[in-house]
Design an enzyme around this catalytic site. Structure first.
Site, PDB file in Angstrom:
ATOM      1  N   ASP A 114       3.223   9.377  -1.004  1.00  0.00           N
ATOM      2  CA  ASP A 114       2.276   8.654  -0.457  1.00  0.00           C
ATOM      3  C   ASP A 114       1.928   7.494  -1.519  1.00  0.00           C
ATOM      4  OD1 ASP A 114       0.012   7.976   1.228  1.00  0.00           O
ATOM      5  OD2 ASP A 114      -0.741  10.112   1.247  1.00  0.00           O
ATOM      6  N   HIS A 158       0.639  -1.180   0.000  1.00  0.00           N
ATOM      7  CA  HIS A 158       0.016  -0.147  -0.028  1.00  0.00           C
ATOM      8  C   HIS A 158       0.841   1.215   0.042  1.00  0.00           C
ATOM      9  CE1 HIS A 158      -4.074  -1.764   0.873  1.00  0.00           C
ATOM     10  NE2 HIS A 158      -3.185  -2.765   1.083  1.00  0.00           N
TER      11      HIS A 158
HETATM   12  C1  GDG Z   1      -2.264   3.823   3.311  1.00  0.00           C
HETATM   13  C2  GDG Z   1      -1.329   4.491   2.640  1.00  0.00           C
HETATM   14  C3  GDG Z   1      -2.665   4.453   0.626  1.00  0.00           C
HETATM   15  C4  GDG Z   1      -8.267   9.508   7.938  1.00  0.00           C
HETATM   16  N1  GDG Z   1      -8.294  10.284   8.862  1.00  0.00           N
HETATM   17  C5  GDG Z   1      -9.599  10.138   9.518  1.00  0.00           C
HETATM   18  C6  GDG Z   1      -9.994   8.978   8.889  1.00  0.00           C
HETATM   19  N2  GDG Z   1      -9.225   8.874   7.903  1.00  0.00           N
HETATM   20  C7  GDG Z   1      -9.370   7.593   6.716  1.00  0.00           C
HETATM   21  C8  GDG Z   1      -9.494   8.314   5.522  1.00  0.00           C
HETATM   22  C9  GDG Z   1      -8.993   7.493   4.309  1.00  0.00           C
HETATM   23  C10 GDG Z   1      -7.900   6.638   5.268  1.00  0.00           C
HETATM   24  O1  GDG Z   1      -8.356   7.033   6.762  1.00  0.00           O
HETATM   25  C11 GDG Z   1      -6.644   7.456   4.947  1.00  0.00           C
HETATM   26  O2  GDG Z   1      -6.259   6.748   3.597  1.00  0.00           O
HETATM   27  P1  GDG Z   1      -4.963   7.429   3.163  1.00  0.00           P
HETATM   28  O3  GDG Z   1      -4.910   6.644   1.707  1.00  0.00           O
HETATM   29  O4  GDG Z   1      -5.206   8.968   2.947  1.00  0.00           O
HETATM   30  O5  GDG Z   1      -3.594   7.171   4.096  1.00  0.00           O
HETATM   31  P2  GDG Z   1      -2.979   6.073   4.544  1.00  0.00           P
HETATM   32  O6  GDG Z   1      -3.680   5.722   5.991  1.00  0.00           O
HETATM   33  O7  GDG Z   1      -1.454   6.483   5.045  1.00  0.00           O
HETATM   34  O8  GDG Z   1      -3.129   4.640   3.861  1.00  0.00           O
HETATM   35  C12 GDG Z   1      -1.726   5.232   1.334  1.00  0.00           C
HETATM   36  C13 GDG Z   1      -3.516   3.402   1.413  1.00  0.00           C
HETATM   37  O9  GDG Z   1      -2.837   2.887   2.502  1.00  0.00           O
HETATM   38  C14 GDG Z   1      -4.439   2.367   0.839  1.00  0.00           C
HETATM   39  O10 GDG Z   1      -3.728   1.720   0.123  1.00  0.00           O
HETATM   40  O11 GDG Z   1      -3.600   5.134  -0.166  1.00  0.00           O
HETATM   41  O12 GDG Z   1      -0.925   5.813   0.370  1.00  0.00           O
HETATM   42  O13 GDG Z   1      -0.452   5.151   3.147  1.00  0.00           O
HETATM   43  O14 GDG Z   1     -10.162   6.492   4.363  1.00  0.00           O
HETATM   44  O15 GDG Z   1     -10.734   8.680   5.222  1.00  0.00           O
HETATM   45  N3  GDG Z   1     -11.242   8.757   8.877  1.00  0.00           N
HETATM   46  C15 GDG Z   1     -12.163   8.998  10.062  1.00  0.00           C
HETATM   47  N4  GDG Z   1     -11.564  10.244  10.737  1.00  0.00           N
HETATM   48  C16 GDG Z   1     -10.236  10.685  10.491  1.00  0.00           C
HETATM   49  O16 GDG Z   1      -9.890  11.444  11.171  1.00  0.00           O
HETATM   50  N5  GDG Z   1     -13.070   8.444  10.232  1.00  0.00           N
END
Ligand code: GDG
Length: 482
Positions: free
Chosen positions: A349, A150
């Site tokens: 990312d 990821h």
């Molecule tokens: C890894 C990789 C890749 C975040 N803050 C809150 C919250 N979130 C949720 C978001 C989103 C998820 O968490 C974050 O996903 P991201 O993709 O932006 O980032 P990572 O957690 O670092 O994920 C990344 C991912 O895996 C998938 O393959 O895209 O690059 O680093 O869904 O909505 N959700 C809530 N409150 C928050 O404050 N409810």
């Protein structure tokens, strides 16, 4: 499905990107999800927990305190995470975490192997579990085993700084299929296998390394747009008192938060006419707080937001609304929809699901604007966002200005294209494409199927021409470099 952490969705107020992606994909397949339940218990004979919630079955186990420290906080998040994000300066190589990292993977394999049935395909997720396929094979598991990373794949030069990089390369070579998020990651991974274990690109498009053959492919993670599309919140575009710029990022040094705060301060300085008319609402929920680098970033952000608010704030206006707590998941889509701009500018990312969630939440007739870092994996797909360089404060400032001043017809046109990509490349497509590629790759290993045209095609798109004859170490490097 196997990942380090298995989330109990009925209880979780926040779920990270990996668990959201796995949960969505699992909902469409008959299977179960295996991994750590988030509990720390000091026993070497852990009890397995089986639970079922609608279509989701999970089988989980606890970790010991030593596992948690050396495997999770240590090797996974203080060595692999920083290096794969090209932050060698933050990697703790000297701490000796590796043996526990392998031991936990052995433990997972020992508990998982007896649960596997002959027709199962095994899909393993993320950097915590690189060695798991090797360990499962030792238990006689012959099923197709795939891996999906990821996080981004940093340059090979960074990866080979890991003292155990050859072991990591050997572990990757034991999979039938390794999936990554972007074409850039495919290139870097091939380069890494070539440099660390003399991996060779075969005429079939497969990679030969450590006496094994594997497929490497790009499978960009998506979201389920239906989870975000039915918000009815209306943003008052005509006479907004203040427009909200939303940021949602785990409090992680890869997410570029200090750069974003500094750019926002600079924006207020350069364009005083925007003061009082905008607010940056930044949710930055805590994560991995016992790792030192995370405590440092927290202190830095608190200082920066305090300084900017102190300098520009008024009795009735606070420029940065910085919230160090998760937002409840059911509130996300309304907050996205009522925000005029989404500003996501990670330094690096894997994908970045927040950018896709924001696009899916918008009103197509009056959409907000996405400002996205060109170093997020999502930038390979979301060309119609305002793409910025988070390292360049001027570019960040100009990007914000462009987003805030963008006329409605341009917003609508850009959103239409972005939404089409987000809907087409959704979590359903991700799961389906990956699993069918995995099953094919597994069949090829046991000689039941011809090489995949898809992988060969992907290589061609990358400018990596499979050679007619198996190439030497040097010649593959030349192709990959091109
Ligand atoms: C890894 C990789 C890749 C975040 N803050 C809150 C919250 N979130 C949720 C978001 C989103 C998820 O968490 C974050 O996903 P991201 O993709 O932006 O980032 P990572 O957690 O670092 O994920 C990344 C991912 O895996 C998938 O393959 O895209 O690059 O680093 O869904 O909505 N959700 C809530 N409150 C928050 O404050 N409810």
């Amino acid at each position: 499905m196997v990942s380090n952490r298995v989330i109990d969705f009925s209880a979780a107020s926040q779920a990270g990107g990996v668990s959201v992606a796995i949960y969505d994909a699992l909902a469409r397949h008959n299977g179960f999800w295996f991994g750590w339940n988030g509990q720390v218990e000091d026993t070497e004979t852990p009890e397995m927990m089986v639970s079922r919630d609608g279509e989701h079955a999970t089988v989980t186990m606890p970790l010991t305190a030593a596992d948690y420290n050396d495997f999770y906080l240590g090797y996974s998040n203080s060595v692999l995470w920083p290096v794969f994000h090209n932050r060698l300066d933050l990697a703790q190589f000297e701490a000796g975490y590796y043996s526990r990292y392998v031991a936990v993977n052995k433990k997972f394999a020992a508990h998982l192997a007896p649960l596997i049935e002959p027709n199962d395909a095994i899909w393993i997720h993320d950097y915590h579990l690189f060695p798991l396929a090797l360990e499962l094979r030792k238990h006689g598991i012959e099923n197709p085993i795939g891996f999906f990373l990821h996080i981004p794949v940093g340059p090979a030069q960074a990866l080979i700084a890991i003292p155990e990089h050859r072991e990591i390369a050997r572990a990757l070579s034991a999979y039938d299929l390794v999936g990554v998020q972007t074409h850039r990651d495919v290139r870097n991974l091939i380069d890494f296998l070539q440099q660390s274990v003399f991996g060779r690109l075969l005429p079939s498009g497969r990679i030969r390394a450590c006496d094994a053959e594997l497929d490497i492919g790009c499978f960009p993670v998506g979201i389920d747009p239906n989870d975000f599309s039915d918000s009815r919140v209306v943003r008052d575009s005509e006479s907004p008192e203040t427009s909200r710029i939303i940021g949602i990022d785990r409090l992680d040094y890869t997410k570029g938060l200090p750069q974003k705060f500094r750019a926002f301060g600079k924006f207020l300085e350069v364009f005083p006419e925007h003061r009082r008319r905008i607010v940056l609402s930044q949710f930055a929920p805590p994560t991995r707080e016992s790792v030192e680098a995370y405590a440092d970033i927290r202190a830095e952000l608190e200082a920066l937001s305090g300084a900017i608010n102190g300098r520009y704030g008024e009795l009735d206006w606070v420029p940065i609304n910085y919230i160090h707590r998760p937002m409840p998941r059911h509130e996300l889509r309304d907050v996205y929809r009522s925000s005029r701009v989404c500003w996501v500018t990670p330094l690096m990312d894997g994908m970045n699901l927040v950018s896709k969630e924001y696009v899916a939440s918008q009103d197509p007739a009056d959409p907000g604007v996405l400002i996205l870092s060109k170093f997020a994996g999502a930038a390979e797909q979301l060309h119609d966002a305002v793409l910025v360089n988070p390292y360049d404060p001027n570019d960040m400032v100009q990007g914000l200005r462009q987003a805030l001043e963008m006329p409605v017809d341009e917003r609508v046109a850009r959103h239409e294209k972005l939404a089409s990509v987000v809907c087409k490349s959704d979590s359903k497509a991700w799961g389906k494409t990956y699993i069918s590629a995995l099953v094919k790759a597994g069949r090829r290993r046991i000689g039941k199927e011809q090489p995949s045209a898809r992988v060969t095609e992907a290589m061609k798109r990358l400018g990596v021409e499979p050679k007619k004859k198996a190439g030497s170490k040097k010649s593959v490097a030349a192709h990959v470099g091109g």
